[in-house]
Design a protein around this motif. Sequence first.
Motif, PDB file in Angstrom:
ATOM      1  N   ARG A   7       0.808  -1.220   0.000  1.00  0.00           N
ATOM      2  CA  ARG A   7       0.000   0.000   0.000  1.00  0.00           C
ATOM      3  C   ARG A   7       0.839   1.266   0.000  1.00  0.00           C
ATOM      4  NH1 ARG A   7      -2.634  -1.520   5.610  1.00  0.00           N
ATOM      5  NH2 ARG A   7      -0.990  -0.870   7.005  1.00  0.00           N
ATOM      6  N   PRO A  11       0.693   2.665  -4.887  1.00  0.00           N
ATOM      7  CA  PRO A  11       0.119   3.996  -5.154  1.00  0.00           C
ATOM      8  C   PRO A  11       1.195   5.054  -5.389  1.00  0.00           C
ATOM      9  CG  PRO A  11      -0.564   3.186  -2.972  1.00  0.00           C
ATOM     10  CD  PRO A  11       0.277   2.126  -3.588  1.00  0.00           C
ATOM     11  N   ALA A  12       2.343   4.921  -4.726  1.00  0.00           N
ATOM     12  CA  ALA A  12       3.407   5.910  -4.914  1.00  0.00           C
ATOM     13  C   ALA A  12       3.949   5.847  -6.338  1.00  0.00           C
ATOM     14  CB  ALA A  12       4.538   5.676  -3.906  1.00  0.00           C
ATOM     15  N   TRP A  14       2.400   4.660  -8.911  1.00  0.00           N
ATOM     16  CA  TRP A  14       1.314   5.129  -9.795  1.00  0.00           C
ATOM     17  C   TRP A  14       1.276   6.660  -9.816  1.00  0.00           C
ATOM     18  CZ3 TRP A  14      -3.156   7.982  -8.698  1.00  0.00           C
ATOM     19  CH2 TRP A  14      -4.090   8.045  -9.750  1.00  0.00           C
ATOM     20  N   LEU A  15       1.327   7.270  -8.627  1.00  0.00           N
ATOM     21  CA  LEU A  15       1.299   8.729  -8.547  1.00  0.00           C
ATOM     22  C   LEU A  15       2.508   9.331  -9.265  1.00  0.00           C
ATOM     23  CD1 LEU A  15       0.243  11.440  -7.412  1.00  0.00           C
ATOM     24  CD2 LEU A  15       1.583  10.988  -5.348  1.00  0.00           C
ATOM     25  N   GLN A  18       1.971   9.219 -12.917  1.00  0.00           N
ATOM     26  CA  GLN A  18       1.005  10.239 -13.336  1.00  0.00           C
ATOM     27  C   GLN A  18       1.678  11.609 -13.430  1.00  0.00           C
ATOM     28  OE1 GLN A  18      -2.175   9.597 -14.230  1.00  0.00           O
ATOM     29  NE2 GLN A  18      -1.681   7.451 -13.830  1.00  0.00           N
ATOM     30  N   ILE A  19       2.519  11.900 -12.441  1.00  0.00           N
ATOM     31  CA  ILE A  19       3.160  13.220 -12.425  1.00  0.00           C
ATOM     32  C   ILE A  19       4.190  13.323 -13.546  1.00  0.00           C
ATOM     33  CG2 ILE A  19       4.698  14.733 -11.083  1.00  0.00           C
ATOM     34  CD1 ILE A  19       3.245  13.808  -8.565  1.00  0.00           C
ATOM     35  N   ASN A  22       2.794  13.476 -17.151  1.00  0.00           N
ATOM     36  CA  ASN A  22       1.727  14.453 -17.335  1.00  0.00           C
ATOM     37  C   ASN A  22       2.136  15.499 -18.366  1.00  0.00           C
ATOM     38  OD1 ASN A  22      -0.665  15.889 -16.866  1.00  0.00           O
ATOM     39  ND2 ASN A  22       0.357  17.179 -15.357  1.00  0.00           N
ATOM     40  N   ASP A  88       5.460  17.013  -2.451  1.00  0.00           N
ATOM     41  CA  ASP A  88       4.256  16.622  -1.719  1.00  0.00           C
ATOM     42  C   ASP A  88       3.971  17.616  -0.601  1.00  0.00           C
ATOM     43  OD1 ASP A  88       3.813  14.419  -3.218  1.00  0.00           O
ATOM     44  OD2 ASP A  88       4.612  12.983  -1.778  1.00  0.00           O
ATOM     45  N   TYR A  92       1.840  20.287  -3.286  1.00  0.00           N
ATOM     46  CA  TYR A  92       0.528  19.644  -3.210  1.00  0.00           C
ATOM     47  C   TYR A  92      -0.061  19.682  -1.808  1.00  0.00           C
ATOM     48  CZ  TYR A  92       2.205  17.941  -7.688  1.00  0.00           C
ATOM     49  OH  TYR A  92       2.704  17.858  -8.957  1.00  0.00           O
ATOM     50  N   SER A  94       0.163  17.840   0.620  1.00  0.00           N
ATOM     51  CA  SER A  94      -0.486  16.581   0.966  1.00  0.00           C
ATOM     52  C   SER A  94       0.420  15.672   1.784  1.00  0.00           C
ATOM     53  CB  SER A  94      -0.915  15.867  -0.307  1.00  0.00           C
ATOM     54  OG  SER A  94       0.216  15.691  -1.114  1.00  0.00           O
ATOM     55  N   ILE A  98      -0.376  12.024   3.759  1.00  0.00           N
ATOM     56  CA  ILE A  98       0.286  10.753   3.467  1.00  0.00           C
ATOM     57  C   ILE A  98       0.972  10.242   4.729  1.00  0.00           C
ATOM     58  CG2 ILE A  98       2.090   9.676   2.086  1.00  0.00           C
ATOM     59  CD1 ILE A  98       1.453  11.759  -0.093  1.00  0.00           C
ATOM     60  N   VAL A 103       1.209   4.120   5.941  1.00  0.00           N
ATOM     61  CA  VAL A 103       2.194   3.742   4.930  1.00  0.00           C
ATOM     62  C   VAL A 103       3.595   3.855   5.531  1.00  0.00           C
ATOM     63  CG1 VAL A 103       0.815   4.516   2.968  1.00  0.00           C
ATOM     64  CG2 VAL A 103       2.405   6.106   4.051  1.00  0.00           C
ATOM     65  N   TYR A 108       7.280   4.440   0.304  1.00  0.00           N
ATOM     66  CA  TYR A 108       6.572   5.390  -0.557  1.00  0.00           C
ATOM     67  C   TYR A 108       7.574   6.106  -1.469  1.00  0.00           C
ATOM     68  CZ  TYR A 108       4.162   9.694  -1.879  1.00  0.00           C
ATOM     69  OH  TYR A 108       3.651  10.750  -2.600  1.00  0.00           O
ATOM     70  N   ARG A 112       8.117   6.291  -5.615  1.00  0.00           N
ATOM     71  CA  ARG A 112       8.271   7.488  -6.427  1.00  0.00           C
ATOM     72  C   ARG A 112       9.579   7.424  -7.234  1.00  0.00           C
ATOM     73  NH1 ARG A 112       4.980  11.948  -4.821  1.00  0.00           N
ATOM     74  NH2 ARG A 112       5.917  13.033  -6.573  1.00  0.00           N
TER      75      ARG A 112
ATOM     76  N   SER B 100      -5.242  21.322  -0.624  1.00  0.00           N
ATOM     77  CA  SER B 100      -4.273  20.249  -0.792  1.00  0.00           C
ATOM     78  C   SER B 100      -4.803  19.304  -1.860  1.00  0.00           C
ATOM     79  CB  SER B 100      -4.096  19.508   0.529  1.00  0.00           C
ATOM     80  OG  SER B 100      -5.231  18.730   0.786  1.00  0.00           O
ATOM     81  N   GLY B 101      -3.935  18.432  -2.320  1.00  0.00           N
ATOM     82  CA  GLY B 101      -4.333  17.447  -3.327  1.00  0.00           C
ATOM     83  C   GLY B 101      -3.535  17.651  -4.612  1.00  0.00           C
ATOM     84  N   TYR B 102      -3.567  16.626  -5.451  1.00  0.00           N
ATOM     85  CA  TYR B 102      -2.781  16.657  -6.679  1.00  0.00           C
ATOM     86  C   TYR B 102      -3.635  17.214  -7.811  1.00  0.00           C
ATOM     87  CZ  TYR B 102       0.450  14.049  -3.913  1.00  0.00           C
ATOM     88  OH  TYR B 102       1.309  13.696  -2.911  1.00  0.00           O
ATOM     89  N   LEU B 104      -3.237  17.571 -10.863  1.00  0.00           N
ATOM     90  CA  LEU B 104      -3.259  16.885 -12.154  1.00  0.00           C
ATOM     91  C   LEU B 104      -4.138  15.638 -12.134  1.00  0.00           C
ATOM     92  CD1 LEU B 104      -0.086  14.764 -12.600  1.00  0.00           C
ATOM     93  CD2 LEU B 104      -0.486  16.029 -10.531  1.00  0.00           C
ATOM     94  N   LEU B 105      -4.521  15.181 -10.935  1.00  0.00           N
ATOM     95  CA  LEU B 105      -5.400  14.018 -10.849  1.00  0.00           C
ATOM     96  C   LEU B 105      -6.847  14.477 -10.771  1.00  0.00           C
ATOM     97  CD1 LEU B 105      -3.578  11.871  -8.124  1.00  0.00           C
ATOM     98  CD2 LEU B 105      -3.283  11.781 -10.596  1.00  0.00           C
ATOM     99  N   MET B 113      -6.466   7.053  -4.665  1.00  0.00           N
ATOM    100  CA  MET B 113      -5.085   6.875  -4.228  1.00  0.00           C
ATOM    101  C   MET B 113      -4.993   6.870  -2.705  1.00  0.00           C
ATOM    102  SD  MET B 113      -1.782   9.107  -5.183  1.00  0.00           S
ATOM    103  CE  MET B 113      -2.234  10.462  -4.116  1.00  0.00           C
ATOM    104  N   PHE B 114      -5.717   7.787  -2.060  1.00  0.00           N
ATOM    105  CA  PHE B 114      -5.671   7.799  -0.599  1.00  0.00           C
ATOM    106  C   PHE B 114      -6.308   6.539  -0.011  1.00  0.00           C
ATOM    107  CE2 PHE B 114      -4.217  12.115  -1.018  1.00  0.00           C
ATOM    108  CZ  PHE B 114      -3.339  12.205   0.045  1.00  0.00           C
ATOM    109  N   GLN B 116      -5.981   3.675  -1.378  1.00  0.00           N
ATOM    110  CA  GLN B 116      -4.901   2.697  -1.536  1.00  0.00           C
ATOM    111  C   GLN B 116      -3.903   2.767  -0.387  1.00  0.00           C
ATOM    112  OE1 GLN B 116      -4.363   0.377  -4.401  1.00  0.00           O
ATOM    113  NE2 GLN B 116      -6.524   0.821  -4.128  1.00  0.00           N
ATOM    114  N   PHE B 117      -3.583   3.986   0.051  1.00  0.00           N
ATOM    115  CA  PHE B 117      -2.625   4.128   1.155  1.00  0.00           C
ATOM    116  C   PHE B 117      -3.121   3.429   2.419  1.00  0.00           C
ATOM    117  CE2 PHE B 117      -1.133   8.357  -0.824  1.00  0.00           C
ATOM    118  CZ  PHE B 117      -0.101   7.717  -1.487  1.00  0.00           C
ATOM    119  N   GLY B 119      -4.899   0.676   2.254  1.00  0.00           N
ATOM    120  CA  GLY B 119      -5.090  -0.732   1.941  1.00  0.00           C
ATOM    121  C   GLY B 119      -6.534  -1.100   1.611  1.00  0.00           C
TER     122      GLY B 119
END
Lengths: 283, 342
Positions: A7, A11-12, A14-15, A18-19, A22, A88, A92, A94, A98, A103, A108, A112, B100-102, B104-105, B113-114, B116-117, B119
């Motif tokens: 987990r 996702p890391a 994948w993120l 995506q970045i 992009n 991050d 972002y 965020s 996270i 996690v 993570y 990345r 906050s947040g990405y 581009l998504l 995605m969150f 997923q973090f 599980g």
Amino acid sequence: MFKTFSRSFFPAAWLGWQIESNWTDPFLFLAFSIAKPIASVLILVFMYNAVSQAGPDSPIYSYIYLGNAFYIYVTEVMAGASFSILDDRERYRSLKYIYIAPVSIPIYLFGRAVARFTTGTIAVVITLVAGVLFFGVPFNPLGVDWPMFFAALALGIVCLAFMGIIIGSWTLIIRTEPWFVGEATAAALYLFSGAVFPLSILPVWLQPVGFLLPMTYWLELIRRALLGPGAAAFPTLSAFSNAELFGILMLIAVGFGIVAFVAYRYFDRRAREEGMIDAQSNF
Amino acid sequence: MSDQPAIKTENLGRIYKIRGAKKGEARQRVALADVNLEVPRGEFFGLLGPNGAGKTTLIKILTTLLAPSTGRAFVAGYDVARQPQEVRPRINMVSGGESSGYGLLTVRENLWMFGQFYGLDTKTTYARIDELLQIVGLADRARTKTSDLSTGLRQKMNIVRGFLTDPEVIFLDEPTLGLDVGASRDIRHFVRRWMDDRPGRTVLLTTHYMVEADELCDRVAIINNGRVLACDSPANLKRRLQREAIFKLEVSPLRNGVLAAFEQLPGVRKVVHSPQDGRSELDLILEADEALGGVVTALNTHGAHILNLQKREPTLEDVFVDLVGMSMTEAEKAGEQELMGG
Ligand SMILES: Nc1ncnc2c1ncn2[C@@H]1O[C@H](COP(=O)(O)OP(=O)(O)OP(=O)(O)O)[C@@H](O)[C@H]1O
Ligand SMILES: [Mg+2]
């Protein structure tokens, strides 16, 4: 254990993908993935021609060309992993979300880093193809030891990701200008890793730095896998067999893995004591 | 550990070092001191206090983002400083007033995605995302890139992110900050409903809107300057002022300085003055109705005309005034002045 890994890592990655992918603007995509590596390689080719009388047939030429090409991974993976934690946090906003999730932050970051590896590969491949087509780098796909190449590549990337984790967690507690730390480190280590000149050229007291870096052995293994016997352009590491180099690289990987773990524990504690996990550094 | 309280703090304190403090300036700031709270499971708990009171600091400590300087804190029975890995799967947090947040998504990708973090499997995640987006009124934006959302919509997404993982304890740090009246109301209703549907879940909400605390919370702690001054249900807190009489007065503009004289009058506990354009608003806390006569006489001698006079029920704001000796707005100004070195 495995749950935390999956987990954090997937996702890391994948993120990260995506970045990195992009590219809404194809022109920018071309500029970054083609023009940048080609420009840096051109500088090197011209410098080589100006300084050396040996010409592109000399093994030294391909030694330098390959070292430079694969060093792209160092900037991408190592500096990229450390950059993403700041991204991050500050861009972002965020990181705190996270962080409070169940996690593992090092894993993570590893995810990345792997995403960076993918985009780094585009630049490396372009540089290599240009080398073979236009700049006279000798390359015979049949003569390449592919298993050795991929084994060395994978091991090297793991080392670079560990270094990225170390630098990334360190940047968490740097208050002013943490943004440059990753790339500055990559640039500084360029000198010590035998990418464009052999370690034996360095002053004796600086050489140990190079011998402690995974890049030194990694680049040597990559060259040997790709060029075969022609790789022995410089004698620095020629006394070691391939197996010995793999052994050393493996030990260094374990060493950096342990250091990354300890460094993360330490910097994480400091960051929480100092309230840095959701801080904004001075712009 | 489910018999443990959702949140418990023991003499919790936090001191920030102030970097670059010049000679003569304070080198550290006490953000929290001696906080002892216990929140049982299933409670909707509020922290009410002015800017700089220490609300966010407390939330950061409880969510494992910040280490305490003194004392200890437990969430779901686990020590937040020593066992963060036990605390994290059980909690979530939403802070307001930031985006906050990405970008581009898309909204859905961000939330997935969150999930997923934590599980969560993809099917459950999407089911919950769709349900929550529907409730907060963001369903039609699920496939919009986050960067194209307004601040308010982005905050709604952030709220969904917090509740997506169905946490045992959720921390909401001024979740409606910067939202318009309608959106704030939607979010208050949503949180209330979420609590009602899930007995045993715990919410800790910080706010400096007293209505929010009054309307939502089972119990409220009033916090100022890093200290908890009182902690009880809104009704009980207001009952402290039951014997007092509270009046709201609008008068023609008052000169500065006349208020001090009012507070000396017999039976007057506290006067809060809020200047408006062209008039002055006074909130009076009196020991009994009879004391009003003295105030009216004093206003006359200062040549002020009464425009409006109303007796009203005590609010949490009055409780704050009674405890601190000034209104929340005054407390914020005092805090700012202290920071300016005044
Ligand atoms: N990183 C920091 N360094 C120094 N002082 C800090 C830091 N973070 C907060 N403070 C100080 O600690 C005190 C409490 O801050 P905190 O953010 O917890 O207040 P708050 O109640 O959340 O206020 P607000 O309503 O404005 O969000 C304030 O005086 C603030 O200036
Ligand atoms: Mg706050």
